[in-house]
Design a protein around this motif. Structure first.
Motif, mmCIF file in Angstrom:
data_model
loop_
_atom_site.group_PDB
_atom_site.id
_atom_site.type_symbol
_atom_site.label_atom_id
_atom_site.label_comp_id
_atom_site.label_asym_id
_atom_site.label_seq_id
_atom_site.Cartn_x
_atom_site.Cartn_y
_atom_site.Cartn_z
ATOM 1 N N GLN A 46 52.348 34.715 39.094
ATOM 2 C CA GLN A 46 52.063 33.336 39.503
ATOM 3 C C GLN A 46 52.595 32.390 38.427
ATOM 4 O O GLN A 46 52.868 32.809 37.301
ATOM 5 C CB GLN A 46 50.548 33.145 39.678
ATOM 6 N N LYS A 47 52.722 31.137 38.788
ATOM 7 C CA LYS A 47 53.275 30.155 37.851
ATOM 8 C C LYS A 47 52.177 29.313 37.214
ATOM 9 O O LYS A 47 51.242 28.881 37.889
ATOM 10 C CB LYS A 47 54.267 29.238 38.566
ATOM 11 N N THR A 48 52.331 29.088 35.926
ATOM 12 C CA THR A 48 51.449 28.161 35.224
ATOM 13 C C THR A 48 51.967 26.748 35.470
ATOM 14 O O THR A 48 53.051 26.560 36.034
ATOM 15 C CB THR A 48 51.436 28.452 33.718
ATOM 16 N N ARG A 49 51.234 25.733 35.019
ATOM 17 C CA ARG A 49 51.658 24.338 35.241
ATOM 18 C C ARG A 49 52.982 24.026 34.553
ATOM 19 O O ARG A 49 53.731 23.161 34.998
ATOM 20 C CB ARG A 49 50.569 23.362 34.801
ATOM 21 N N SER A 50 53.289 24.747 33.490
ATOM 22 C CA SER A 50 54.552 24.491 32.791
ATOM 23 C C SER A 50 55.741 25.122 33.503
ATOM 24 O O SER A 50 56.892 24.740 33.248
ATOM 25 C CB SER A 50 54.479 25.033 31.359
ATOM 26 N N PHE A 77 45.903 20.109 41.759
ATOM 27 C CA PHE A 77 46.664 19.579 42.891
ATOM 28 C C PHE A 77 47.289 20.713 43.702
ATOM 29 O O PHE A 77 47.702 21.741 43.142
ATOM 30 C CB PHE A 77 47.774 18.631 42.410
ATOM 31 N N VAL A 78 47.393 20.502 45.022
ATOM 32 C CA VAL A 78 48.082 21.462 45.878
ATOM 33 C C VAL A 78 49.546 21.523 45.472
ATOM 34 O O VAL A 78 50.199 20.486 45.339
ATOM 35 C CB VAL A 78 47.965 21.054 47.365
ATOM 36 N N GLY A 79 50.053 22.740 45.271
ATOM 37 C CA GLY A 79 51.438 22.886 44.818
ATOM 38 C C GLY A 79 51.570 22.904 43.316
ATOM 39 O O GLY A 79 52.672 23.080 42.792
ATOM 40 N N GLY A 80 50.451 22.708 42.629
ATOM 41 C CA GLY A 80 50.482 22.748 41.166
ATOM 42 C C GLY A 80 50.415 24.180 40.656
ATOM 43 O O GLY A 80 50.408 25.134 41.421
ATOM 44 N N GLY A 81 50.376 24.314 39.331
ATOM 45 C CA GLY A 81 50.325 25.640 38.723
ATOM 46 C C GLY A 81 48.962 26.292 38.881
ATOM 47 O O GLY A 81 48.014 25.688 39.374
ATOM 48 N N VAL A 82 48.873 27.538 38.439
ATOM 49 C CA VAL A 82 47.621 28.300 38.480
ATOM 50 C C VAL A 82 47.028 28.304 37.077
ATOM 51 O O VAL A 82 47.745 28.481 36.089
ATOM 52 C CB VAL A 82 47.871 29.740 38.970
ATOM 53 N N THR A 83 45.704 28.096 37.010
ATOM 54 C CA THR A 83 45.053 27.980 35.701
ATOM 55 C C THR A 83 45.244 29.225 34.850
ATOM 56 O O THR A 83 45.738 29.161 33.728
ATOM 57 C CB THR A 83 43.552 27.711 35.882
ATOM 58 N N PHE A 84 44.816 30.387 35.368
ATOM 59 C CA PHE A 84 45.004 31.645 34.635
ATOM 60 C C PHE A 84 45.977 32.499 35.454
ATOM 61 O O PHE A 84 45.566 33.416 36.164
ATOM 62 C CB PHE A 84 43.679 32.356 34.416
ATOM 63 N N ALA A 86 48.525 35.060 36.997
ATOM 64 C CA ALA A 86 48.769 36.499 36.854
ATOM 65 C C ALA A 86 50.218 36.727 36.444
ATOM 66 O O ALA A 86 51.124 36.044 36.929
ATOM 67 C CB ALA A 86 48.480 37.209 38.166
ATOM 68 N N LYS A 87 50.430 37.683 35.578
ATOM 69 C CA LYS A 87 51.778 38.015 35.110
ATOM 70 C C LYS A 87 52.007 39.520 35.269
ATOM 71 O O LYS A 87 51.053 40.305 35.253
ATOM 72 C CB LYS A 87 51.947 37.622 33.634
ATOM 73 N N PRO A 88 53.262 39.960 35.436
ATOM 74 C CA PRO A 88 53.534 41.397 35.569
ATOM 75 C C PRO A 88 52.970 42.179 34.389
ATOM 76 O O PRO A 88 53.120 41.781 33.233
ATOM 77 C CB PRO A 88 55.068 41.461 35.575
ATOM 78 N N ARG A 89 52.299 43.291 34.703
ATOM 79 C CA ARG A 89 51.725 44.118 33.635
ATOM 80 C C ARG A 89 51.564 45.546 34.121
ATOM 81 O O ARG A 89 51.593 45.825 35.324
ATOM 82 C CB ARG A 89 50.362 43.576 33.188
ATOM 83 N N SER A 90 51.367 46.442 33.208
ATOM 84 C CA SER A 90 51.163 47.848 33.538
ATOM 85 C C SER A 90 49.670 48.156 33.585
ATOM 86 O O SER A 90 48.910 47.754 32.708
ATOM 87 C CB SER A 90 51.832 48.740 32.488
ATOM 88 N N PHE A 91 49.257 48.882 34.643
ATOM 89 C CA PHE A 91 47.861 49.278 34.783
ATOM 90 C C PHE A 91 47.618 50.702 34.268
ATOM 91 O O PHE A 91 46.527 51.235 34.411
ATOM 92 C CB PHE A 91 47.440 49.210 36.251
ATOM 93 N N ALA A 92 48.637 51.318 33.702
ATOM 94 C CA ALA A 92 48.557 52.714 33.280
ATOM 95 C C ALA A 92 47.484 52.925 32.218
ATOM 96 O O ALA A 92 47.314 52.097 31.319
ATOM 97 C CB ALA A 92 49.903 53.180 32.758
#
Length: 201
Positions: A46-50, A77-84, A86-92
């Motif tokens: 997901q995208k942050t506000r920056s 705002f609708v269309g704005g960034g996500v507060t926290f 999610a970023k690609p990561r390994s669950f291993a």
């Protein structure tokens, strides 16, 4: 320990360390969760506000326009960034080889205690037909979700089971804790059992 062979008066001698081990729920849970987590893609992003594509210019004048706010890329705002975001990561999760083998032995021991392991001399089908496999399985009381384990699963056997939603066919190399835990019963050949013993010894 000896296991009865279905359709024969003979018995197969097996190791107590693999088929008579004390059950450990914590060990099985840890290994099953780790195995399933290793299969997760972990590609959610997901995208942050920056990172949101939009102007950061103040959206309205400071006074007289209601709420005082700057950029419309803010999370409120609708269309704005996500507060926290999610970023690609390994669950291993790290599981030692000794721990993994111990969990497999614990699962097999519990299946054996519950009478959910059926041993046969051999198991195969002549042609890749689902009806042939269904009729062959009717001779065993395997429940709704049987797991068939052979030393080396033939192509005919694999193709015959492909259209049966709850029937799984595995060779010894493809055996895993999730398949064992999810099966109502396990139909295993004598050659496969010997190979499993060599693997988990």
């Amino acid at each position: 320990m000896e296991l009865a062979i279905n359709g024969s008066s003979d018995k197969l001698s097996v190791s107590d360390a693999i088929f008579g081990r004390e059950f450990s729920e914590d060990l099985v849970h840890q290994v099953v969760v780790a195995y399933r987590n290793a299969g997760r893609a972990g590609t959610k992003a997901q995208k942050t506000r920056s990172e949101v594509n939009g102007t950061t210019k103040k959206s309205k004048k400071q006074k007289g326009g209601g709420a005082r706010h700057g950029a419309l890329t803010a999370p409120i705002f609708v269309g704005g960034g996500v507060t926290f975001a999610a970023k690609p990561r390994s669950f291993a999760q790290k599981v030692n080889r000794k721990q993994y083998r111990a969990a497999m032995a614990v699962i097999l021991s519990e299946l054996n205690r519950q009478g959910r392991i059926t041993v046969v001399e051999s198991f195969d089908v002549d042609s890749a037909k689902t009806s042939g496999l269904v009729s062959k399985l009717k001779g065993f009381e395997l429940g709704k979700r049987p797991l068939i384990v052979t030393e080396e699963a033939s192509e005919n056997l694999y193709l015959s089971a492909r259209n049966l939603p709850y029937v799984e066919v595995r060779d010894v190399q493809g055996l895993d804790p999730v398949a064992l835990v999810g099966a109502d019963s396990v139909l295993v050949t004598t050659d496969a059992l010997k190979k499993i013993e060599e693997w988990l010894a």
